[in-house]
Design a protein around this motif. Structure first.
Motif, PDB file in Angstrom:
ATOM      1  N   GLN A   1       0.842  -1.203   0.000  1.00 10.77           N
ATOM      2  CA  GLN A   1       0.000   0.000   0.000  1.00 10.77           C
ATOM      3  C   GLN A   1       0.878   1.254   0.000  1.00 10.77           C
ATOM      4  OE1 GLN A   1      -3.525   0.021   0.317  1.00 10.77           O
ATOM      5  NE2 GLN A   1      -3.162  -2.117  -0.232  1.00 10.77           N
ATOM      6  N   THR A   2       2.067   1.111   0.580  1.00  4.12           N
ATOM      7  CA  THR A   2       2.932   2.259   0.809  1.00  4.12           C
ATOM      8  C   THR A   2       3.358   2.967  -0.463  1.00  4.12           C
ATOM      9  OG1 THR A   2       4.164   0.500   1.881  1.00  4.12           O
ATOM     10  CG2 THR A   2       4.544   2.731   2.678  1.00  4.12           C
ATOM     11  N   ILE A   3       3.748   2.165  -1.460  1.00  9.94           N
ATOM     12  CA  ILE A   3       4.376   2.742  -2.631  1.00  9.94           C
ATOM     13  C   ILE A   3       3.503   3.794  -3.302  1.00  9.94           C
ATOM     14  CG2 ILE A   3       3.766   0.635  -3.967  1.00  9.94           C
ATOM     15  CD1 ILE A   3       6.581   3.093  -4.759  1.00  9.94           C
ATOM     16  N   SER A   4       2.216   3.458  -3.486  1.00  7.94           N
ATOM     17  CA  SER A   4       1.361   4.379  -4.244  1.00  7.94           C
ATOM     18  C   SER A   4       1.175   5.699  -3.505  1.00  7.94           C
ATOM     19  CB  SER A   4       0.020   3.719  -4.526  1.00  7.94           C
ATOM     20  OG  SER A   4      -0.506   3.238  -3.318  1.00  7.94           O
ATOM     21  N   GLN A   5       1.105   5.633  -2.157  1.00 12.04           N
ATOM     22  CA  GLN A   5       0.818   6.865  -1.404  1.00 12.04           C
ATOM     23  C   GLN A   5       2.052   7.637  -0.975  1.00 12.04           C
ATOM     24  OE1 GLN A   5      -1.848   6.105   1.900  1.00 12.04           O
ATOM     25  NE2 GLN A   5      -2.735   4.441   0.737  1.00 12.04           N
ATOM     26  N   TYR A   6       3.138   6.941  -0.694  1.00 13.43           N
ATOM     27  CA  TYR A   6       4.274   7.619  -0.069  1.00 13.43           C
ATOM     28  C   TYR A   6       5.566   7.583  -0.883  1.00 13.43           C
ATOM     29  CZ  TYR A   6       1.157   7.659   3.865  1.00 13.43           C
ATOM     30  OH  TYR A   6       0.063   7.875   4.659  1.00 13.43           O
ATOM     31  N   GLY A   7       5.812   6.449  -1.552  1.00 16.08           N
ATOM     32  CA  GLY A   7       7.084   6.331  -2.251  1.00 16.08           C
ATOM     33  C   GLY A   7       7.083   7.106  -3.550  1.00 16.08           C
ATOM     34  N   SER A   8       8.260   7.607  -3.929  1.00 13.85           N
ATOM     35  CA  SER A   8       8.359   8.244  -5.242  1.00 13.85           C
ATOM     36  C   SER A   8       8.848   7.232  -6.269  1.00 13.85           C
ATOM     37  CB  SER A   8       9.283   9.460  -5.204  1.00 13.85           C
ATOM     38  OG  SER A   8      10.575   9.083  -4.802  1.00 13.85           O
ATOM     39  N   THR A   9       9.592   6.234  -5.800  1.00 14.65           N
ATOM     40  CA  THR A   9      10.115   5.189  -6.676  1.00 14.65           C
ATOM     41  C   THR A   9      10.135   3.881  -5.887  1.00 14.65           C
ATOM     42  OG1 THR A   9      11.705   6.830  -7.455  1.00 14.65           O
ATOM     43  CG2 THR A   9      12.058   4.579  -8.204  1.00 14.65           C
ATOM     44  N   MET A  10       9.939   2.779  -6.556  1.00 17.79           N
ATOM     45  CA  MET A  10      10.141   1.511  -5.851  1.00 17.79           C
ATOM     46  C   MET A  10      11.036   0.591  -6.663  1.00 17.79           C
ATOM     47  SD  MET A  10       8.130  -1.550  -6.830  1.00 17.79           S
ATOM     48  CE  MET A  10       8.172  -2.219  -5.248  1.00 17.79           C
ATOM     49  N   ILE A  11      11.779  -0.243  -5.932  1.00 14.07           N
ATOM     50  CA  ILE A  11      12.484  -1.310  -6.651  1.00 14.07           C
ATOM     51  C   ILE A  11      12.023  -2.636  -6.072  1.00 14.07           C
ATOM     52  CG2 ILE A  11      14.533   0.011  -7.334  1.00 14.07           C
ATOM     53  CD1 ILE A  11      16.107  -1.285  -5.119  1.00 14.07           C
TER      54      ILE A  11
ATOM     55  N   GLY B   1      10.509   1.466 -10.755  1.00 20.51           N
ATOM     56  CA  GLY B   1       9.492   2.323 -11.353  1.00 20.51           C
ATOM     57  C   GLY B   1       8.644   2.998 -10.303  1.00 20.51           C
ATOM     58  N   LYS B   2       7.513   3.539 -10.742  1.00 20.83           N
ATOM     59  CA  LYS B   2       6.653   4.306  -9.838  1.00 20.83           C
ATOM     60  C   LYS B   2       5.551   3.446  -9.232  1.00 20.83           C
ATOM     61  CE  LYS B   2       8.513   8.302 -10.975  1.00 20.83           C
ATOM     62  NZ  LYS B   2       9.609   8.636 -10.107  1.00 20.83           N
ATOM     63  N   ASP B   3       5.196   2.343  -9.896  1.00 16.80           N
ATOM     64  CA  ASP B   3       4.083   1.531  -9.416  1.00 16.80           C
ATOM     65  C   ASP B   3       4.564   0.153  -9.019  1.00 16.80           C
ATOM     66  OD1 ASP B   3       2.118   3.508 -10.226  1.00 16.80           O
ATOM     67  OD2 ASP B   3       2.721   2.941 -12.259  1.00 16.80           O
ATOM     68  N   PHE B   4       3.797  -0.452  -8.133  1.00 10.70           N
ATOM     69  CA  PHE B   4       4.114  -1.817  -7.750  1.00 10.70           C
ATOM     70  C   PHE B   4       3.356  -2.764  -8.662  1.00 10.70           C
ATOM     71  CE2 PHE B   4       3.114  -5.562  -5.084  1.00 10.70           C
ATOM     72  CZ  PHE B   4       4.397  -6.065  -5.048  1.00 10.70           C
ATOM     73  N   PRO B   5       4.048  -3.558  -9.472  1.00  9.36           N
ATOM     74  CA  PRO B   5       3.339  -4.457 -10.378  1.00  9.36           C
ATOM     75  C   PRO B   5       3.230  -5.866  -9.776  1.00  9.36           C
ATOM     76  CG  PRO B   5       5.623  -4.161 -11.055  1.00  9.36           C
ATOM     77  CD  PRO B   5       5.487  -3.574  -9.704  1.00  9.36           C
ATOM     78  N   PRO B   6       2.051  -6.245  -9.278  1.00 12.17           N
ATOM     79  CA  PRO B   6       1.931  -7.549  -8.625  1.00 12.17           C
ATOM     80  C   PRO B   6       2.262  -8.711  -9.554  1.00 12.17           C
ATOM     81  CG  PRO B   6      -0.052  -6.212  -8.287  1.00 12.17           C
ATOM     82  CD  PRO B   6       0.799  -5.515  -9.285  1.00 12.17           C
TER      83      PRO B   6
END
Ligand SMILES: Nc1ncnc2c1ncn2[C@@H]1O[C@H](COP(=O)(O)OP(=O)(O)OP(=O)(O)O)[C@@H](O)[C@H]1O
Length: 231
Positions: free
Chosen positions: A198-208, A218-223
């Protein structure tokens, strides 16, 4: 925009186990980077490498353009909560003051008036002044996490690195911690390991998404990544 953190072809090997394999990563100033990935995938090892807590088998890490060995105080570290023996009799203020200890400690270190002033200020910033003289084992999970963040902030870091700071917290406490981090991110770069998608979409600017190497950035978490990479 300048780089807060740069890893070039970093490999970390424990005996025969490779935990981080030839990783290159650039983190810009002001980013909120979230690291996700499977258990045992090397996430903690990756941040320990940044913190100079494990030797590099290969590669190079720079913090604001300087070798990681010269980064003492520039990075605040919030370890996994299980690191702390909660029964250990230590007050909140003492935990925060420990963050002010120099890299090379002398036998009888005395905290300066400035150390006390800074400890007071970070407690005020995180609204935990009233807990100053409580023992760590008297606190709730969320309060403990704020204390660990305050300790990490006591050196006025440029980068804050957190290893799963909201594990075992209830949703309201999680939200409080995330909101604190969001405010801190206005002044500093944040790198956080999290299993909370849940964190990435609301708080993170980038995720790995990390499993020994970077499988996604990237910017979104791809399940679907979890399925397609079979992990
Ligand atoms: N000090 C160590 N000595 C030897 N092997 C280690 C050491 N620390 C970690 N490892 C191994 O390195 C690999 C990566 O571990 P690491 O803790 O970095 O993963 P992680 O992604 O943070 O896992 P988790 O999500 O479970 O915390 C694992 O196989 C682990 O057993």
């Amino acid at each position: 925009m300048s780089l807060a953190l740069e890893l070039k072809n970093v490999t970390v090997q424990y005996q025969t186990d490779i935990a981080v394999k030839n990783v290159s990563l650039a983190v810009e100033e002001g980013e909120f980077l979230i690291i996700m990935g499977p258990n045992g995938g090397g996430k903690s090892t990756l941040i320990k490498a940044v913190l100079d807590l494990v030797p590099l088998t290969a590669g190079e890490i720079t913090i604001n353009g300087q070798n990681r060995q010269h980064s003492f105080g520039k990075i605040g570290y919030v370890p996994q909560q299980s690191y702390f023996d909660h029964k250990f009799p230590i007050t909140v203020k003492d935990v925060i003051l420990m963050g002010r200890l120099p890299a090379k400690m002398r036998w009888f270190h005395r905290y300066s008036a400035q150390d006390h002033e800074i400890a007071q200020r970070v407690m005020a910033d995180l609204n935990i002044e009233h807990l100053a003289h409580k023992n760590l084992d008297e606190l709730s999970g969320g309060q403990k996490q704020k204390v660990l963040i305050a300790r990490a902030l006591s050196t006025h870091p440029e980068i804050l690195v957190l290893d799963e700071p909201t594990t075992s917290l209830d949703p309201p406490s999680r939200l409080q911690i995330y909101n604190i981090l969001k405010t801190l991110n206005e002044k500093m770069t944040i790198v956080m390991i999290s299993h909370d998608d849940q964190t990435i979409s609301q708080y993170g600017s980038t995720m790995i998404y990390f499993n020994k190497r970077i499988l996604y950035k990237g910017k979104d978490f791809p399940p679907q990544l979890l399925v397609s990479t079979n992990i």
